[in-house]
Design a protein around this motif. Structure first.
Motif, short mmCIF file in Angstrom:
data_model
loop_
_atom_site.label_atom_id
_atom_site.label_comp_id
_atom_site.label_asym_id
_atom_site.label_seq_id
_atom_site.Cartn_x
_atom_site.Cartn_y
_atom_site.Cartn_z
N VAL B 136 6.92 -2.50 -3.67
CA VAL B 136 7.63 -1.41 -3.00
C VAL B 136 7.17 -0.06 -3.54
N ARG B 138 4.40 0.70 -4.76
CA ARG B 138 3.06 1.00 -4.29
C ARG B 138 3.10 1.55 -2.87
N PHE B 139 3.88 0.89 -2.03
CA PHE B 139 3.98 1.37 -0.65
C PHE B 139 4.54 2.77 -0.59
N TYR B 169 13.80 0.72 1.70
CA TYR B 169 13.68 1.28 0.37
C TYR B 169 13.16 2.71 0.47
N ARG B 201 4.04 10.49 10.95
CA ARG B 201 3.75 9.14 11.45
C ARG B 201 4.42 8.03 10.66
N ALA B 202 4.51 6.88 11.29
CA ALA B 202 4.94 5.68 10.59
C ALA B 202 3.82 4.64 10.72
N ALA B 203 3.52 3.97 9.64
CA ALA B 203 2.55 2.88 9.67
C ALA B 203 3.30 1.56 9.77
N VAL B 204 2.88 0.73 10.70
CA VAL B 204 3.61 -0.51 10.94
C VAL B 204 2.64 -1.67 10.99
N HIS B 231 6.44 -4.60 8.82
CA HIS B 231 6.53 -3.74 7.64
C HIS B 231 6.27 -2.33 8.11
N PHE B 235 6.40 8.18 7.02
CA PHE B 235 5.96 9.38 6.32
C PHE B 235 6.72 10.59 6.82
N PHE B 249 10.02 2.59 2.85
CA PHE B 249 9.34 1.33 3.16
C PHE B 249 10.40 0.38 3.69
N SER B 264 4.30 2.72 18.83
CA SER B 264 3.78 4.07 18.71
C SER B 264 4.93 5.05 18.89
#
Lengths: 279, 279
Positions: B136, B138-139, B169, B201-204, B231, B235, B249, B264
């Motif tokens: 966690v 790290r993410f 988290y 943005r969000a990375a998924v 997951h 950001f 995260f 998206s």
DNA sequence: TAGTGGTCTAGACCACACT
DNA sequence: GTGTGGTCTAGACCACTAA
């Protein structure tokens, strides 16, 4: 720890491995299906490192003997482990512990041709111009009167592995370079990267399906195996037109057992998302 | 016409039958598994409108009689249709044709609290500060020395339906308003929308899993049912700090049989994509 | 040739939903 | 009650793999 779903993988669980036959007995009166208890028990032993990755897993008949259940129960339990990506079954040989799922980014044809990463190969199967059906035209935000789209089907190979079935539609007038580029690919040549192209966001959705009789074998799976089905709309613009518009609508099909689909436009974040290591 | 399978036993082949709807007979010599042929045949009839949405589907015993196969074959075929999201099975009642999958956008806790759309409810289960584990941290791109994160687990309801299991988290120092806001939610109040927050943005990523014994019932599914596991890294930045950083995260679990996961920031899509069956 | 997973049968019992 | 899907058994034959 968080969800009792999906315990972390590869956790070197402590001692007392109860190697071969000492497995926790299944409880036939607990109300929990035997196949689920069995999957849980096997998963625990697997996470505890009872079997080496890449090496053999107990035989269905061995499990039957050890746990005293019928093969029906065992096969359902193994199916859960397969869908969770921790083992693979090989007809005629046995079951094997798998490496973690590969993380694959979802992208379409235009993005592939625009970036042309080294580890990527496109095996084009068909490429032609045609008139879009209503749904495709809507996704591409095309004018009511019919105008041709470039329709390409291909298999995307990553690191040499067939990884994704691609079915791509692009308005021919917005990306006129696409069809010639794909035809060059078909002929074995390497097309130039498109200039005057600025890709913006891609909209993606994912759902579960199963492979058909054609798609499965293309990716080394069988008909009926689970698949992740993605729909992608790639937006972008050329220098000429300032407005970002849909340049491509694509259908993407991946094996659900061994791929983890990444979906953002950016953000490598320096670290892989570890397979099922769910914190 | 002796069948290759089960030669010894006399199967009551009812030649006088081909009942009611004139279904295409299954071919026992084609090499294609019966369950797959059956799923295809049922899917074709279903797509042709043979059964009204929301209404009844043939009984397993009826199908058995009509197609002359055992229930094992039928259940595997139905499982494919369920995973494809076109029917649901209700214990004790029967099978029913389903409406199209709902398209659900993947988002995390911060986004939910930031937007607070009307159709969304958060049922908070736990909320506390704790020290993150290595993955966690790290993410979240956190500094090596341990600093607390706000850890929230909740069930996201959309239109009143439990839709997503959330496990979130966030670095406590980056979103200090989060824990109080969630505690207000838990107390039944409606927290204010966070000010000074700009989400980027969000990375998924998405992969296939199955529900455990806890997660399934939370969403009205059963242990062992297929699930989409996402997951997400959200950001964003506050006015104070100019750099966009990971704020959250999250672990997201959805039912794979009735949800289509959108990933998206845009694309309402307004329409279902036709033909979810893979070629 | 022996063993494996893949498929299929013909039963059975259960919990549950209807009426 | 009766009928439904959910689970499970104890067999069987197949195609495939590997020694």
């Amino acid at each position: 720890m968080p969800h009792p779903i999906n315990r972390g993988r590869g956790r070197p669980k402590q001692s007392s491995d109860v190697p071969l036959t000492g497995s926790r007995a299944l409880d036939r009166n607990s109300g929990v299906p035997l196949y689920f208890q069995l999957a849980t028990a096997l998963r625990e032993k697997l996470d505890a490192g009872a079997w080496e990755p890449g090496s053999s897993f107990p035989t269905e008949r061995e499990i039957a003997e050890e746990f005293g259940v019928s093969r029906t129960v065992i096969r359902r339990a193994l199916e859960l482990l397969v869908n969770d990506g921790v083992i693979v079954l090989k007809k005629g040989s046995g079951a094997f512990v798998t490496p973690p799922r590969r993380q694959i980014e979802a992208f379409g044809l235009i993005k592939a041709l625009s970036d042309q990463p080294d580890n990527l190969t496109l095996a084009v199967r068909t490429a032609r111009e045609e008139l879009p059906d209503a749904a495709v035209a809507r996704f591409l935000d095309m004018s009511p009167q019919p105008r041709p789209v470039t329709h390409v089907t291909a298999v995307i190979h990553i690191e040499g592995n067939p990884t994704c079935l691609l079915d791509s539609y692009s308005p021919a007038n917005r990306v006129p370079w696409l069809l010639p580029a794909v035809q060059e690919l078909q002929a074995g040549a390497k097309p130039p990267k498109p200039s005057e192209l600025i890709l913006s966001r891609a909209a993606v959705s994912v759902e579960l399906t199963f492979f058909g009789r054609w798609g499965g074998p293309q990716l080394g799976a069988s008909a009926g195996d689970p698949a992740l089905l993605g729909h992608l709309v790639q937006f972008g613009r050329t220098k000429a037109s300032e407005q970002a518009r849909p340049l491509e609508f694509a259908h993407l099909v991946y094996r659900a057992d061994n791929t983890q689909l990444a979906l953002s436009g950016a953000e490598p974040s320096a670290s892989q998302v570890p397979g099922s290591q769910t914190p």
